[in-house]
Design a protein around this motif. Structure first.
Motif, PDB file in Angstrom:
ATOM      1  N   ARG A   1      -6.655  13.139   5.731  1.00 49.60           N
ATOM      2  CA  ARG A   1      -5.287  13.370   5.233  1.00 49.60           C
ATOM      3  C   ARG A   1      -4.784  12.138   4.486  1.00 49.60           C
ATOM      4  NH1 ARG A   1      -0.966  15.428   9.543  1.00 49.60           N
ATOM      5  NH2 ARG A   1      -2.623  16.989   9.736  1.00 49.60           N
ATOM      6  N   GLU A   2      -4.146  12.352   3.366  1.00 49.81           N
ATOM      7  CA  GLU A   2      -3.544  11.265   2.588  1.00 49.81           C
ATOM      8  C   GLU A   2      -2.054  11.190   2.899  1.00 49.81           C
ATOM      9  OE1 GLU A   2      -5.047   9.075   0.525  1.00 49.81           O
ATOM     10  OE2 GLU A   2      -7.013   9.947   0.955  1.00 49.81           O
ATOM     11  N   LEU A   3      -1.600  10.002   3.331  1.00 49.46           N
ATOM     12  CA  LEU A   3      -0.199   9.791   3.642  1.00 49.46           C
ATOM     13  C   LEU A   3       0.429   8.838   2.633  1.00 49.46           C
ATOM     14  CD1 LEU A   3      -0.192   9.235   7.520  1.00 49.46           C
ATOM     15  CD2 LEU A   3       0.073  11.373   6.266  1.00 49.46           C
ATOM     16  N   GLY A   4       1.641   9.114   2.242  1.00 48.79           N
ATOM     17  CA  GLY A   4       2.384   8.207   1.379  1.00 48.79           C
ATOM     18  C   GLY A   4       3.426   7.464   2.174  1.00 48.79           C
ATOM     19  N   LEU A   5       3.335   6.131   2.178  1.00 47.66           N
ATOM     20  CA  LEU A   5       4.302   5.322   2.921  1.00 47.66           C
ATOM     21  C   LEU A   5       5.572   5.108   2.091  1.00 47.66           C
ATOM     22  CD1 LEU A   5       2.290   2.520   4.709  1.00 47.66           C
ATOM     23  CD2 LEU A   5       3.405   4.471   5.729  1.00 47.66           C
TER      24      LEU A   5
ATOM     25  N   ILE B   1       0.847  -1.181   0.000  1.00 49.99           N
ATOM     26  CA  ILE B   1       0.000   0.000   0.000  1.00 49.99           C
ATOM     27  C   ILE B   1       0.886   1.235   0.000  1.00 49.99           C
ATOM     28  CG2 ILE B   1      -1.688   1.307   1.342  1.00 49.99           C
ATOM     29  CD1 ILE B   1      -2.775  -1.359   2.334  1.00 49.99           C
ATOM     30  N   SER B   2       0.697   2.101  -0.984  1.00 53.01           N
ATOM     31  CA  SER B   2       1.561   3.275  -1.091  1.00 53.01           C
ATOM     32  C   SER B   2       0.942   4.518  -0.471  1.00 53.01           C
ATOM     33  CB  SER B   2       1.905   3.548  -2.555  1.00 53.01           C
ATOM     34  OG  SER B   2       0.733   3.787  -3.303  1.00 53.01           O
ATOM     35  N   ARG B   3      -0.422   4.555  -0.391  1.00 48.53           N
ATOM     36  CA  ARG B   3      -1.073   5.722   0.181  1.00 48.53           C
ATOM     37  C   ARG B   3      -2.146   5.294   1.164  1.00 48.53           C
ATOM     38  NH1 ARG B   3       0.859  10.091  -1.742  1.00 48.53           N
ATOM     39  NH2 ARG B   3      -0.647  11.362  -0.615  1.00 48.53           N
ATOM     40  N   LEU B   4      -2.274   6.067   2.246  1.00 47.38           N
ATOM     41  CA  LEU B   4      -3.234   5.759   3.292  1.00 47.38           C
ATOM     42  C   LEU B   4      -4.121   6.969   3.548  1.00 47.38           C
ATOM     43  CD1 LEU B   4      -0.917   4.076   5.958  1.00 47.38           C
ATOM     44  CD2 LEU B   4      -2.510   2.906   4.428  1.00 47.38           C
ATOM     45  N   SER B   5      -5.400   6.707   3.799  1.00 44.83           N
ATOM     46  CA  SER B   5      -6.330   7.757   4.207  1.00 44.83           C
ATOM     47  C   SER B   5      -6.378   7.782   5.728  1.00 44.83           C
ATOM     48  CB  SER B   5      -7.728   7.495   3.636  1.00 44.83           C
ATOM     49  OG  SER B   5      -7.706   7.564   2.233  1.00 44.83           O
TER      50      SER B   5
ATOM     51  N   PRO C   1      -3.574  -3.963   5.456  1.00 42.87           N
ATOM     52  CA  PRO C   1      -2.471  -4.919   5.591  1.00 42.87           C
ATOM     53  C   PRO C   1      -1.106  -4.234   5.537  1.00 42.87           C
ATOM     54  CG  PRO C   1      -3.417  -5.049   3.393  1.00 42.87           C
ATOM     55  CD  PRO C   1      -4.293  -4.124   4.184  1.00 42.87           C
ATOM     56  N   LEU C   2      -0.589  -3.869   6.715  1.00 44.36           N
ATOM     57  CA  LEU C   2       0.712  -3.232   6.836  1.00 44.36           C
ATOM     58  C   LEU C   2       1.597  -4.034   7.783  1.00 44.36           C
ATOM     59  CD1 LEU C   2      -0.320   0.505   7.383  1.00 44.36           C
ATOM     60  CD2 LEU C   2       0.448  -0.527   5.246  1.00 44.36           C
ATOM     61  N   SER C   3       2.884  -3.962   7.580  1.00 48.53           N
ATOM     62  CA  SER C   3       3.818  -4.543   8.540  1.00 48.53           C
ATOM     63  C   SER C   3       3.872  -3.650   9.776  1.00 48.53           C
ATOM     64  CB  SER C   3       5.210  -4.649   7.919  1.00 48.53           C
ATOM     65  OG  SER C   3       5.758  -3.350   7.723  1.00 48.53           O
ATOM     66  N   ASP C   4       4.391  -4.187  10.867  1.00 40.18           N
ATOM     67  CA  ASP C   4       4.518  -3.371  12.072  1.00 40.18           C
ATOM     68  C   ASP C   4       5.444  -2.181  11.833  1.00 40.18           C
ATOM     69  OD1 ASP C   4       2.825  -5.102  13.294  1.00 40.18           O
ATOM     70  OD2 ASP C   4       4.241  -5.809  14.818  1.00 40.18           O
ATOM     71  N   GLY C   5       6.471  -2.382  11.030  1.00 42.43           N
ATOM     72  CA  GLY C   5       7.366  -1.281  10.707  1.00 42.43           C
ATOM     73  C   GLY C   5       6.647  -0.157   9.984  1.00 42.43           C
ATOM     74  N   GLU C   6       5.751  -0.519   9.051  1.00 42.47           N
ATOM     75  CA  GLU C   6       4.979   0.490   8.339  1.00 42.47           C
ATOM     76  C   GLU C   6       3.994   1.188   9.267  1.00 42.47           C
ATOM     77  OE1 GLU C   6       4.839  -1.327   3.821  1.00 42.47           O
ATOM     78  OE2 GLU C   6       3.608  -2.252   5.373  1.00 42.47           O
ATOM     79  N   ARG C   7       3.414   0.422  10.197  1.00 44.34           N
ATOM     80  CA  ARG C   7       2.485   1.023  11.163  1.00 44.34           C
ATOM     81  C   ARG C   7       3.206   2.046  12.049  1.00 44.34           C
ATOM     82  NH1 ARG C   7      -2.294  -2.297  11.501  1.00 44.34           N
ATOM     83  NH2 ARG C   7      -2.003  -4.186  10.267  1.00 44.34           N
ATOM     84  N   ARG C   8       4.435   1.772  12.381  1.00 43.36           N
ATOM     85  CA  ARG C   8       5.207   2.701  13.208  1.00 43.36           C
ATOM     86  C   ARG C   8       5.473   4.012  12.486  1.00 43.36           C
ATOM     87  NH1 ARG C   8      10.312  -0.794  14.928  1.00 43.36           N
ATOM     88  NH2 ARG C   8      11.040   1.296  15.507  1.00 43.36           N
ATOM     89  N   ARG C   9       5.494   3.960  11.161  1.00 46.31           N
ATOM     90  CA  ARG C   9       5.748   5.176  10.377  1.00 46.31           C
ATOM     91  C   ARG C   9       4.526   6.087  10.315  1.00 46.31           C
ATOM     92  NH1 ARG C   9       7.721   4.082   4.623  1.00 46.31           N
ATOM     93  NH2 ARG C   9       7.920   6.358   4.688  1.00 46.31           N
ATOM     94  N   VAL C  10       3.342   5.536  10.531  1.00 43.28           N
ATOM     95  CA  VAL C  10       2.120   6.324  10.362  1.00 43.28           C
ATOM     96  C   VAL C  10       2.073   7.530  11.307  1.00 43.28           C
ATOM     97  CG1 VAL C  10      -0.400   6.289  10.557  1.00 43.28           C
ATOM     98  CG2 VAL C  10       0.787   4.443   9.351  1.00 43.28           C
TER      99      VAL C  10
ATOM    100  N   ALA D   1      -3.783   9.995  14.975  1.00 42.34           N
ATOM    101  CA  ALA D   1      -4.081   9.474  13.647  1.00 42.34           C
ATOM    102  C   ALA D   1      -4.963   8.234  13.775  1.00 42.34           C
ATOM    103  CB  ALA D   1      -2.786   9.129  12.917  1.00 42.34           C
ATOM    104  N   VAL D   2      -6.111   8.246  13.106  1.00 43.29           N
ATOM    105  CA  VAL D   2      -7.047   7.111  13.142  1.00 43.29           C
ATOM    106  C   VAL D   2      -7.302   6.664  11.704  1.00 43.29           C
ATOM    107  CG1 VAL D   2      -9.269   6.269  13.957  1.00 43.29           C
ATOM    108  CG2 VAL D   2      -8.139   8.157  15.178  1.00 43.29           C
ATOM    109  N   LEU D   3      -7.233   5.362  11.484  1.00 47.32           N
ATOM    110  CA  LEU D   3      -7.463   4.841  10.136  1.00 47.32           C
ATOM    111  C   LEU D   3      -8.000   3.420  10.198  1.00 47.32           C
ATOM    112  CD1 LEU D   3      -4.026   3.870   8.561  1.00 47.32           C
ATOM    113  CD2 LEU D   3      -4.194   4.811  10.853  1.00 47.32           C
ATOM    114  N   ASP D   4      -8.698   3.053   9.146  1.00 44.90           N
ATOM    115  CA  ASP D   4      -9.215   1.689   9.051  1.00 44.90           C
ATOM    116  C   ASP D   4      -8.051   0.711   8.922  1.00 44.90           C
ATOM    117  OD1 ASP D   4     -11.850   2.489   9.207  1.00 44.90           O
ATOM    118  OD2 ASP D   4     -12.074   2.672   7.041  1.00 44.90           O
ATOM    119  N   GLU D   5      -8.261  -0.472   9.451  1.00 47.28           N
ATOM    120  CA  GLU D   5      -7.251  -1.533   9.379  1.00 47.28           C
ATOM    121  C   GLU D   5      -6.912  -1.828   7.921  1.00 47.28           C
ATOM    122  OE1 GLU D   5      -4.475  -3.712  10.064  1.00 47.28           O
ATOM    123  OE2 GLU D   5      -5.536  -3.334  11.937  1.00 47.28           O
TER     124      GLU D   5
END
Length: 280
Positions: free
Chosen positions: A276-280, A2-6, A30-39, A24-28
């Motif tokens: 907000r749109e985030l790019g991972l 996933i490259s972009r998150l709402s 499929p991200l790795s824990d490392g990607e979740r830490r970046r949010v 920051a609140v978002l729907d579940e």
């Protein structure tokens, strides 16, 4: 991949309609824990909450830049406001699940904001050891002999040290050594230190939460630690409290807690628009 998150930013535990802790609140997804830490880093918040709705039950996962937390009080307030806003109704009630535990939560619309309340579950309390006090208090700028009697180690998922001081003035003057505090908390497996002023007759008090071990040197609002304090004060006959936090960070926040008949935490939240749109 996933490259972009709402991501929705929710200001949790407002005081008088202002301040609060941006979360920051978002729907579940499929991200790795490392990607979740970046949010939370990319969103500019201390915490991120991942919300998964399965029928009548909502599962929550909480992350800081350092990793996953078993519970997050202001994150739960934010998630309840997010769910209530999405439902479009005047009230949202449901069962929440985090770290293997299910509990009740609800949010009521109050104009453009939401009043959220939930039941954080049991709190474990014990006396701190002399070794814990000797290592953890000095980085806070508090000497063990200057502490007001009543320090406790409390857990509502993870242990933290509750440290009373005599006044709001003494609380505001604290300037912790965060590197030393992190080392001391890591040594004893503590989440951090929640320092609070003596309660007023009304039950109102101030607090500051220092948690460098989870990547949050100081938290704007820490509801689970407030639950721990409410459980401790209930044993001394104080069953309703309102805790002011965030003033030292320029973002005033207030958390309420009631210990009778069951422990409940509350806060007012506002859901930001647009998403907000985030790019991972």
């Amino acid at each position: 991949m996933i490259s972009r998150l709402s991501v929705t930013i929710v200001r949790a535990c407002l005081r008088g309609g202002a301040g609060g802790s941006p979360t920051a609140v978002l729907d579940e997804v499929p991200l790795s824990d490392g990607e979740r830490r970046r949010v939370p880093v990319l969103a500019g918040t201390s915490h991120a909450v991942f919300v998964s709705v399965r029928g009548s039950e909502v599962s929550l996962r909480f992350f800081t830049a350092e990793g996953e937390l078993p519970a997050c009080g202001h994150g739960t307030v934010a998630a309840l406001a997010y769910l209530a806003d999405r439902s479009g109704g005047a009230e949202h009630r449901g069962t929440l699940r985090a770290a293997g535990r299910s509990f009740a939560g609800w949010a009521v619309r109050k104009g453009a904001r939401f009043r959220a309340v939930f039941e954080p579950g049991p709190v474990e309390l014990r006396e701190p050891t002399p070794d814990e006090c000797a290592h953890v208090l000095p980085p806070l700028g508090i000497t063990p002999d200057a502490i007001v009697q009543g320090a406790r180690v409390a857990s509502a998922g993870r242990a933290r040290l509750l440290v009373p001081v005599a006044s709001r003035t003494e609380l505001a003057a604290l300037a912790p050594d965060f590197e030393g505090l992190r080392a001391a908390c890591d040594r004893f497996g503590l989440l951090g230190c929640y320092v609070y002023s003596a309660p007023e007759h009304s039950g109102r008090l101030a607090a500051r939460m220092f948690a460098p071990s989870i990547g949050v040197p100081e938290d704007i609002a820490n509801a689970n630690s407030t639950a721990c304090l409410a459980a401790d004060l209930a044993e001394r006959g104080i069953t309703e409290i309102a805790v002011d936090m965030g003033d030292s960070l320029g973002s005033p926040a207030t958390i309420t807690a009631s210990a009778r008949p069951v422990l409940r935490l509350g806060g007012t939240a506002e859901v930001a628009v647009p998403v907000r749109e985030l790019g991972l």
